[in-house]
Write a protein that holds these residues in place. Sequence first.
Motif, PDB file in Angstrom:
ATOM      1  N   VAL A  11       0.863  -1.182   0.000  1.00 17.47           N
ATOM      2  CA  VAL A  11       0.000   0.000   0.000  1.00 17.47           C
ATOM      3  C   VAL A  11       0.900   1.233   0.000  1.00 17.47           C
ATOM      4  CG1 VAL A  11      -1.683   1.280   1.386  1.00 17.47           C
ATOM      5  CG2 VAL A  11      -1.888  -1.195   1.141  1.00 17.47           C
ATOM      6  N   GLU A  15      -2.352   5.933  -0.889  1.00 16.60           N
ATOM      7  CA  GLU A  15      -3.481   5.060  -0.564  1.00 16.60           C
ATOM      8  C   GLU A  15      -3.803   5.118   0.923  1.00 16.60           C
ATOM      9  OE1 GLU A  15      -3.215   1.502  -3.851  1.00 16.60           O
ATOM     10  OE2 GLU A  15      -1.581   1.651  -2.388  1.00 16.60           O
ATOM     11  N   THR A 101      -7.618  -4.340  -2.060  1.00 13.39           N
ATOM     12  CA  THR A 101      -6.619  -3.414  -2.591  1.00 13.39           C
ATOM     13  C   THR A 101      -6.560  -3.489  -4.117  1.00 13.39           C
ATOM     14  OG1 THR A 101      -4.860  -5.037  -2.323  1.00 13.39           O
ATOM     15  CG2 THR A 101      -5.215  -3.510  -0.483  1.00 13.39           C
ATOM     16  N   ARG A 107      -7.396  -7.123   2.553  1.00 12.88           N
ATOM     17  CA  ARG A 107      -6.528  -6.723   3.662  1.00 12.88           C
ATOM     18  C   ARG A 107      -7.390  -6.162   4.784  1.00 12.88           C
ATOM     19  NH1 ARG A 107      -1.461  -5.008   1.088  1.00 12.88           N
ATOM     20  NH2 ARG A 107      -0.573  -4.987   3.183  1.00 12.88           N
TER      21      ARG A 107
END
Length: 114
Positions: A11, A15, A101, A107
Amino acid sequence: MLLEARVDRPVTEAEAIRLAREIYGIEATARALPGEYDDNFHLAGADGRAFVLKVMHPARERSFIDLQCRALTHLAQRAPQLPLPRVIPNQSGELFTSIVTADGSTRLVWLLTF
């Protein structure tokens, strides 16, 4: 995916900023923190508050995150004088959130005071 394997696409800080805004309603800047398997970010809120946003490895079990969140919440209620991080519920009042994601992996995301 095995827990020992790093994720192919971590990530990003951008984000993390978006997740903080969408899940927690927090406007903040993000700086990546080291992590063995998970993606962690130091968030500096526009209001001066600081947080740690945790985006867990896709193989991390939901029950493990639930245990951590509930243990920290229990300690905050029973021993508020202890200098421990506090779990910040999301805008729906949940202790953690499941997201998908950009790479298609699921996640778990949770937020702590810094």
